[in-house]
Design a protein around this motif. Structure first.
Motif, PDB file in Angstrom:
ATOM      1  N   ILE A  14       0.849  -1.202   0.000  1.00 52.77           N
ATOM      2  CA  ILE A  14       0.000   0.000   0.000  1.00 52.77           C
ATOM      3  C   ILE A  14       0.882   1.250   0.000  1.00 52.77           C
ATOM      4  O   ILE A  14       0.631   2.193  -0.745  1.00 52.77           O
ATOM      5  N   GLN A  15       1.920   1.247   0.829  1.00 50.71           N
ATOM      6  CA  GLN A  15       2.827   2.395   0.895  1.00 50.71           C
ATOM      7  C   GLN A  15       3.518   2.623  -0.455  1.00 50.71           C
ATOM      8  O   GLN A  15       3.635   3.762  -0.908  1.00 50.71           O
ATOM      9  N   ALA A  18       0.960   3.963  -2.982  1.00 51.44           N
ATOM     10  CA  ALA A  18       0.643   5.364  -2.666  1.00 51.44           C
ATOM     11  C   ALA A  18       1.744   6.279  -3.187  1.00 51.44           C
ATOM     12  O   ALA A  18       1.467   7.289  -3.845  1.00 51.44           O
ATOM     13  N   ARG A  19       2.986   5.933  -2.915  1.00 51.50           N
ATOM     14  CA  ARG A  19       4.108   6.770  -3.353  1.00 51.50           C
ATOM     15  C   ARG A  19       4.122   6.881  -4.875  1.00 51.50           C
ATOM     16  O   ARG A  19       4.267   7.971  -5.417  1.00 51.50           O
ATOM     17  N   SER A  21       1.715   6.549  -7.004  1.00 51.11           N
ATOM     18  CA  SER A  21       0.564   7.338  -7.452  1.00 51.11           C
ATOM     19  C   SER A  21       0.751   8.819  -7.138  1.00 51.11           C
ATOM     20  O   SER A  21       0.522   9.680  -7.981  1.00 51.11           O
ATOM     21  N   TRP A  22       1.169   9.109  -5.912  1.00 51.37           N
ATOM     22  CA  TRP A  22       1.318  10.498  -5.472  1.00 51.37           C
ATOM     23  C   TRP A  22       2.374  11.229  -6.282  1.00 51.37           C
ATOM     24  O   TRP A  22       2.189  12.398  -6.617  1.00 51.37           O
ATOM     25  N   LEU A  39       2.966  11.698   2.986  1.00 51.05           N
ATOM     26  CA  LEU A  39       3.207  10.260   2.809  1.00 51.05           C
ATOM     27  C   LEU A  39       3.756   9.632   4.089  1.00 51.05           C
ATOM     28  O   LEU A  39       3.362   8.527   4.468  1.00 51.05           O
ATOM     29  N   TYR A  43       0.595   7.681   5.565  1.00 54.95           N
ATOM     30  CA  TYR A  43       0.861   6.333   5.080  1.00 54.95           C
ATOM     31  C   TYR A  43       1.932   5.622   5.907  1.00 54.95           C
ATOM     32  O   TYR A  43       2.555   4.686   5.427  1.00 54.95           O
ATOM     33  N   TYR A  59      -9.388  -1.645   3.366  1.00 56.30           N
ATOM     34  CA  TYR A  59      -8.511  -1.398   2.223  1.00 56.30           C
ATOM     35  C   TYR A  59      -8.657  -2.588   1.270  1.00 56.30           C
ATOM     36  O   TYR A  59      -8.702  -3.743   1.726  1.00 56.30           O
ATOM     37  N   ARG A  89      -9.331   7.013   0.435  1.00 58.14           N
ATOM     38  CA  ARG A  89      -8.181   6.834  -0.444  1.00 58.14           C
ATOM     39  C   ARG A  89      -8.551   5.980  -1.644  1.00 58.14           C
ATOM     40  O   ARG A  89      -9.074   4.884  -1.488  1.00 58.14           O
ATOM     41  N   TYR A  91      -6.148   5.360  -5.017  1.00 51.80           N
ATOM     42  CA  TYR A  91      -4.958   5.768  -5.754  1.00 51.80           C
ATOM     43  C   TYR A  91      -4.571   4.697  -6.746  1.00 51.80           C
ATOM     44  O   TYR A  91      -4.550   3.500  -6.412  1.00 51.80           O
TER      45      TYR A  91
END
Length: 167
Positions: A14-15, A18-19, A21-22, A39, A43, A59, A89, A91
């Motif tokens: 997930i982390q 997220a990174r 995507s962000w 983040l 996260y 999630y 969320r 992403y």
């Protein structure tokens, strides 16, 4: 496409999602410092683990079964307000864009919200994020806006959106 309920073992994935995507979605919107701060706090392992221990917070990893890769994830909380689920969320990694993943994720969310008995979905979207157009194309409407202090001198400047499900 498959939606897989995430567990604590999935937190590093997930982390990473997220990174990825962000770094694509927010590069033009947020400073590098704000992105790193968000983040590292939103996260962090402990933050996500806390969500997973909340019986109303879920999630799901979004897996592309054709190439056994992950397109992203969705995190939401049922009963956030009366009969309301909050989409915290969603992403997607850059290479998943344009494949219909976002639409399928929102349809999946609608099913889960209906199963739970909620009738409304709410979310925050950065005022400068083009995702607002996507949400509007899926029936979401802006109902308010807000500036939220997230600490360390940073704020989130968001539109608040909602989607009402048929009763």
């Amino acid at each position: 496409m498959k939606f897989i309920k995430a567990t604590e073992n999935d937190i590093p994935l997930i982390q990473e999602l997220a990174r990825r995507s962000w770094e694509n979605a927010y590069a033009e919107i947020l400073s590098g410092e704000q992105m790193e701060y968000m983040l590292s706090t939103m996260y962090s392992y402990d933050e996500i683990a806390g969500h997973l221990q909340n019986s109303n917070y879920r999630y799901y990893l979004i897996q592309d079964e054709n190439n056994n890769a992950y397109d992203g994830f969705i995190g939401f909380e049922n009963d956030y307000e009366e009969k309301t689920t909050k989409l915290h969320r969603i992403y997607l990694v850059p290479e998943s864009k344009g494949k219909g993943v976002g639409k399928k994720a929102l349809l999946f969310l609608n099913e889960k919200v209906t199963e739970y008995g909620d009738r409304r979905i709410i979310l925050n979207v950065n005022k400068y994020n083009s995702a607002r157009n996507f949400y509007e194309s899926q029936g979401y409407k802006v109902y308010d806006e807000g500036v939220f202090d997230i600490g360390n001198g940073f704020v989130m400047d968001d539109f608040l959106m909602e989607h009402l499900l048929p009763s």
